[in-house]
Design an enzyme around this catalytic site. Structure first.
Site, PDB file in Angstrom:
ATOM      1  N   LYS A   1      23.959 -34.423  12.046  1.00 35.75           N
ATOM      2  CA  LYS A   1      24.702 -34.302  10.779  1.00 35.75           C
ATOM      3  C   LYS A   1      26.158 -34.728  10.927  1.00 35.75           C
ATOM      4  CE  LYS A   1      21.864 -31.162   8.178  1.00 35.75           C
ATOM      5  NZ  LYS A   1      21.782 -30.089   7.200  1.00 35.75           N
TER       6      LYS A   1
ATOM      7  N   LYS B   1      16.134 -33.530   2.236  1.00 43.34           N
ATOM      8  CA  LYS B   1      16.898 -33.463   0.987  1.00 43.34           C
ATOM      9  C   LYS B   1      18.071 -34.429   1.016  1.00 43.34           C
ATOM     10  CE  LYS B   1      16.803 -28.888   1.305  1.00 43.34           C
ATOM     11  NZ  LYS B   1      17.327 -27.551   1.343  1.00 43.34           N
TER      12      LYS B   1
ATOM     13  N   LYS C   1      11.903 -37.520   9.165  1.00 42.34           N
ATOM     14  CA  LYS C   1      11.368 -36.382   8.398  1.00 42.34           C
ATOM     15  C   LYS C   1      11.816 -36.483   6.942  1.00 42.34           C
ATOM     16  CE  LYS C   1      14.806 -32.732   8.440  1.00 42.34           C
ATOM     17  NZ  LYS C   1      14.918 -31.382   7.964  1.00 42.34           N
TER      18      LYS C   1
HETATM   19  P1  ATP Z   1      18.460 -31.438   5.175  1.00 45.59           P
HETATM   20  O1  ATP Z   1      17.540 -32.507   5.647  1.00 45.59           O
HETATM   21  O2  ATP Z   1      19.367 -31.841   4.077  1.00 45.59           O
HETATM   22  O3  ATP Z   1      19.128 -30.708   6.281  1.00 45.59           O
HETATM   23  P2  ATP Z   1      16.092 -30.088   4.729  1.00 45.59           P
HETATM   24  O4  ATP Z   1      15.354 -30.902   3.777  1.00 45.59           O
HETATM   25  O5  ATP Z   1      15.758 -30.170   6.177  1.00 45.59           O
HETATM   26  O6  ATP Z   1      17.595 -30.347   4.495  1.00 45.59           O
HETATM   27  P3  ATP Z   1      16.469 -27.269   4.922  1.00 45.59           P
HETATM   28  O7  ATP Z   1      17.065 -26.413   3.883  1.00 45.59           O
HETATM   29  O8  ATP Z   1      17.323 -27.603   6.076  1.00 45.59           O
HETATM   30  O9  ATP Z   1      15.948 -28.596   4.274  1.00 45.59           O
HETATM   31  O10 ATP Z   1      15.098 -26.666   5.436  1.00 45.59           O
HETATM   32  C1  ATP Z   1      14.379 -25.644   4.781  1.00 45.59           C
HETATM   33  C2  ATP Z   1      13.063 -25.398   5.515  1.00 45.59           C
HETATM   34  O11 ATP Z   1      12.174 -26.482   5.298  1.00 45.59           O
HETATM   35  C3  ATP Z   1      13.182 -25.249   7.019  1.00 45.59           C
HETATM   36  O12 ATP Z   1      12.284 -24.257   7.479  1.00 45.59           O
HETATM   37  C4  ATP Z   1      12.788 -26.594   7.541  1.00 45.59           C
HETATM   38  O13 ATP Z   1      12.288 -26.545   8.842  1.00 45.59           O
HETATM   39  C5  ATP Z   1      11.711 -26.977   6.538  1.00 45.59           C
HETATM   40  N1  ATP Z   1      11.618 -28.425   6.422  1.00 45.59           N
HETATM   41  C6  ATP Z   1      12.589 -29.253   6.004  1.00 45.59           C
HETATM   42  N2  ATP Z   1      12.172 -30.533   6.001  1.00 45.59           N
HETATM   43  C7  ATP Z   1      10.882 -30.495   6.433  1.00 45.59           C
HETATM   44  C8  ATP Z   1       9.884 -31.492   6.649  1.00 45.59           C
HETATM   45  N3  ATP Z   1      10.127 -32.776   6.408  1.00 45.59           N
HETATM   46  N4  ATP Z   1       8.682 -31.110   7.095  1.00 45.59           N
HETATM   47  C9  ATP Z   1       8.409 -29.805   7.323  1.00 45.59           C
HETATM   48  N5  ATP Z   1       9.293 -28.819   7.139  1.00 45.59           N
HETATM   49  C10 ATP Z   1      10.524 -29.146   6.697  1.00 45.59           C
END
Ligand code: ATP
Ligand code: LTN
Length: 355
Positions: A135, A221, A218
């Protein structure tokens, strides 16, 4: 001690919750309100699991707004996204009568314990966190906030305040869970038994959902391009369009092979997670079919799953006062548990209690 990051729920968690009868073990998890919608990765990787775990655990589910401000935020958008994230948890099946669904900043103990944990974390140790490295590199390390650097210690505070036994997260959070366990063990050995050592609960099949346009990354968001990002709040035609234009490959065979066929494998993984069919069953079902058929069937399945959640989210948001009341009551319940842990921590540290 079982190692962190079991691929399925460790047997001892199930046994433990049965043995403990009325007093179920505690569980904590959280998601950042950092976007206008949760995505399919959040839903399949985390939320589905959260809903199931409510039966066996005394669950604390948190909208981690203090984590969201570690990167620049617009205040009005943050406020709206905090309510929206909470509404999506509820819409996906979090039951406010059984689980405490609350906003992190409503319980001051999170920031207070995070400070204490900062003081027992090594600078090098924190610097090894890959999420920070990723990040901070996005905007340049020089401009990354110190809050982004100390993010994992706030996360550890979230978990440890509730004496959590289990922490359901996606694969990407494994390293943060290891740090949390290290910090808990360190504090316990320096100052006396205070924290329960938490266990990550990571479901192997859905541990990582990938971006539809870039199936090596992955689904996230914060993806720069949203074409490969499937959001719960996307309308049905947008969802179908995103699946129809998902990146695949040229060999035309519907077969799971993460390394050689990341796009098709991701589609099969999503299909399997939602339908409950194994990847092998799906390979048989789609043998000889074209990618278009797989994408079309999957899009229909995703729409059928997401549409009711989106509708319930909108209904919950229409009664903001009720949503706020629910969050406030849950924060009161959470505060009681958190304050008890914090009091013990301050006492063990030698901080003078206020007369
Ligand atoms: P960012 O990528 O902006 O950091 P994010 O999409 O990873 O955000 P978080 O709020 O960080 O979202 O994660 C919330 C939950 O969703 C966590 O438990 C994380 O492990 C899970 N998660 C996020 N993205 C994925 C994914 N692509 N596949 C499976 N689990 C996910
Ligand atoms: N960093 C987590 C969100 C999070 C969390 C937590 C998850 C903050 N505090 C405590 C589990 C337990 C993420 O998913 N990116």
């Amino acid at each position: 001690m079982p190692s962190v990051g079991q691929t399925t729920r460790p047997f001892w968690l199930t046994t433990l919750s049965k043995l403990e009868g009325m007093t179920k073990p505690n569980l904590f998890s959280g998601m950042q309100p950092s976007s206008g919608s949760l995505h399919l990765g959040n839903y399949l990787g985390a939320l589905v699991n959260w809903v199931k775990l409510q039966d066996e655990f005394n669950a604390f589910y948190c909208v981690v707004d203090l984590h969201a401000i570690t990167v620049p935020q617009d205040p009005a958008v943050l406020r709206a996204n905090t309510r929206l994230t909470a509404a999506q948890y509820l819409a996906a099946g979090i039951d406010p009568a059984r689980s405490s669904l609350f906003v992190q900043s409503h319980v001051a103990a999170h920031s207070q314990l995070a400070w204490v944990l900062n003081t027992i974390t090594g600078f090098g140790e924190a610097g090894r966190m890959t999420q920070f490295k990723d990040k901070s590199q996005k905007g340049g390390v020089e401009s990354a906030s110190v809050g982004l650097f100390t993010y994992p210690m706030l996360m550890a505070a979230d978990i440890l305040l509730y004496q959590s036994k289990a922490v359901p997260v996606g694969e990407d959070q494994r390293q943060h869970l290891e740090l949390t366990r290290d910090l808990a063990e360190r504090f316990n050995s320096r100052f006396g038994q205070t924290f329960t050592i938490p266990e990550a609960v990571i479901l192997k099949e859905t541990a990582k959902i990938y971006d539809l346009q870039n199936p090596d990354a992955k689904m996230s968001k914060s993806a720069a391009d949203t074409k490969g990002l499937v959001n719960i709040m996307d309308d049905n035609s947008t969802i179908v369009k995103k699946f129809k234009s998902a990146v695949t490959d040229t060999d035309g065979e519907i077969r799971f092979d993460r390394a050689a066929k990341p796009g098709v494998s991701n589609l099969l993984g999503i299909f399997s997670a939602i339908s409950g069919h194994t990847v092998q069953e799906l390979e048989t079902r789609f043998a000889g079919a074209g990618y278009g058929t797989l994408k079309g069937d999957l899009a229909d399945l995703v729409v059928a799953t997401i549409e009711p959640i989106r509708d319930r989210t909108n209904a919950l948001l229409a009664d903001q006062a009720e949503l706020d009341r629910l969050l406030s009551a849950a924060a009161d319940r959470a505060s009681e548990v958190a304050e008890a842990t914090l009091k013990q921590v301050n006492d063990r540290l030698g901080l003078l209690p206020k007369a």
